[in-house]
Design an enzyme around this catalytic site. Structure first.
Site, PDB file in Angstrom:
ATOM      1  N   LEU A   1       0.868  -1.178   0.000  1.00  0.00           N
ATOM      2  CA  LEU A   1       0.000   0.000   0.000  1.00  0.00           C
ATOM      3  C   LEU A   1       0.901   1.223   0.000  1.00  0.00           C
ATOM      4  CD1 LEU A   1      -2.815  -0.679   2.674  1.00  0.00           C
ATOM      5  CD2 LEU A   1      -3.063  -0.730   0.184  1.00  0.00           C
ATOM      6  N   ASP A   2       0.494   2.280  -0.686  1.00  0.00           N
ATOM      7  CA  ASP A   2       1.256   3.518  -0.636  1.00  0.00           C
ATOM      8  C   ASP A   2       1.331   4.009   0.808  1.00  0.00           C
ATOM      9  OD1 ASP A   2       1.546   3.485  -3.360  1.00  0.00           O
ATOM     10  OD2 ASP A   2       0.007   4.993  -3.758  1.00  0.00           O
ATOM     11  N   ARG A   3       2.378   4.750   1.097  1.00  0.00           N
ATOM     12  CA  ARG A   3       2.594   5.248   2.452  1.00  0.00           C
ATOM     13  C   ARG A   3       1.390   6.054   2.962  1.00  0.00           C
ATOM     14  NH1 ARG A   3       7.983   8.645   4.382  1.00  0.00           N
ATOM     15  NH2 ARG A   3       7.420   8.820   6.588  1.00  0.00           N
TER      16      ARG A   3
ATOM     17  N   ARG B   1      -4.592   6.580  -8.184  1.00  0.00           N
ATOM     18  CA  ARG B   1      -4.289   8.011  -8.139  1.00  0.00           C
ATOM     19  C   ARG B   1      -4.131   8.589  -9.537  1.00  0.00           C
ATOM     20  NH1 ARG B   1       0.532   7.928  -3.688  1.00  0.00           N
ATOM     21  NH2 ARG B   1       0.391  10.201  -3.922  1.00  0.00           N
TER      22      ARG B   1
END
Length: 352
Positions: free
Chosen positions: A155-157, A275
């Site tokens: 998962l992205d930060r 995104r």
């Protein structure tokens, strides 16, 4: 008898070893297994001894791609391990451990094979790229008795929500196979700036990953015939939205465009896929610091305003997969964290 200065005449010579594959190592490729057990040995040398037949599986030759099964016996020839490389690897591990505080995370599901946690925003899943440690390093510090803890996916930060961690190698392989074969269902909640058309449900746009001059990673949409484009499929369902007239433009940090809360399901797991796909439609995710509306983000982050948002509004909300041992369908859900629920109450109360 002459001795070489600095030498160690008593250093033991490496011996032939036989290793029996246990359930945790079952399913691994032979080359990956060897790299874990022969730390300090160059990869080129590992592949050379595989090709030469010095590595044996059940007394027979094997290729680098051979999948190991529980009970297999792997013969390792005498191999000199670089003491310098070993010491360097040990020093790096100790450095990470010394900086990684022990931390547990909110547990959504746990058994002997699998751990599902609710990752908070602002925490990387692992160390690297300027981050000393992440979720997995903190979990390992909190669970020193755990023999095996590995991330199943990423998962992205700045993305919160469901994150899977395997507690056995067999579970890791099974789950990663499910992700690769697109047998899992991953749905996110995203709040975008603007009015998402209810009939726009499929985003089928190839993505290309590249690096900025400073080495930071970025992704962009490319044409279907671009040789560097990776097929990327995103499904979108509009859950709720506020019209432009719902708030005065002067009072709204996004200029009165309104907001749309979306359920986003990804069929491919490309870097920054959600995104970039949403931003390519002119409706970026609120708070996105890479592909978003930067002026709007600044306005949203101001303390004391009724519309305060200090993070990206993207949350891994729901995940469906098969349990790696039983095969039963496992459905997980992580509700929106408090800070996102509070913001949604301000700008899109009908969605709460």
């Amino acid at each position: 008898m002459k001795h070489i200065i600095g030498g160690n005449p008593h250093a033991p010579l490496p011996q032939v070893k036989s290793l029996t594959i246990d359930d945790d190592a079952a399913g691994q490729r032979l080359d990956n297994f060897l790299m874990r057990h022969l730390k300090g040995v160059p990869k080129t040398h590992i592949y050379r001894i595989i090709r030469s037949g010095e590595i044996r599986v059940n007394k027979g030759r094997a290729s680098a791609e051979t999948r190991l099964n529980g009970g297999d016996v792997v013969r390792l020839p005498p191999v000199r391990v670089s003491e310098r490389a070993t010491e360097k690897a040990q020093a790096m591990a100790e450095q990470v451990a010394s900086h990684a505080p022990a931390r547990e995370f909110a547990i959504l599901f746990e058994d002997d094979s699998l751990l599902a946690i609710n990752k908070p925003a602002g925490v990387a899943v692992h160390g690297g790229s300027g981050v000393s440690f992440g979720v997995i390093e903190q979990l390992r510090m909190a669970r020193p008795a755990a023999k095996f803890l590995e991330l199943v996916h990423r998962l992205d930060r700045e993305t919160s929500g469901i994150l899977l961690v395997a507690k056995k190698r067999s579970a890791l392989k099974n789950l990663q196979d499910q992700f690769r074969e697109r047998e899992t269902g991953k749905t996110y909640l995203a709040l975008v700036l603007g009015q998402w058309p209810a009939n726009k449900k499929v985003l089928d746009k190839p993505l290309h990953k590249y690096l900025l001059p400073d080495g930071e990673r970025r992704v962009k949409v490319v044409t279907k015939d671009d040789p560097d484009g990776m097929p990327s499929l995103t499904l979108v369902k509009m859950r709720a939205q506020s019209g432009p007239a719902a708030t005065e433009a002067s009072a709204s940090p996004n200029g009165g465009r309104g907001y749309s809360l979306l359920e986003v399901t990804i069929k491919t797991g490309r870097t920054h896929q959600i995104r970039v796909h949403l931003a390519s439609e002119g409706m970026p995710i609120a708070g996105d610091d890479k592909y978003g509306d930067f002026e709007c983000n600044k306005a949203l982050a101001r303390v004391g305003t009724p519309f305060t948002l200090k993070r990206m509004f993207l949350h891994a909300w729901r995940l469906q997969c098969k349990h790696p041992v039983t095969g039963n369908v496992l459905e997980l859900k992580a509700e929106l964290p408090v800070e996102l629920t509070h913001f949604l109450t301000q700008v899109l109360p009908q969605a709460v």
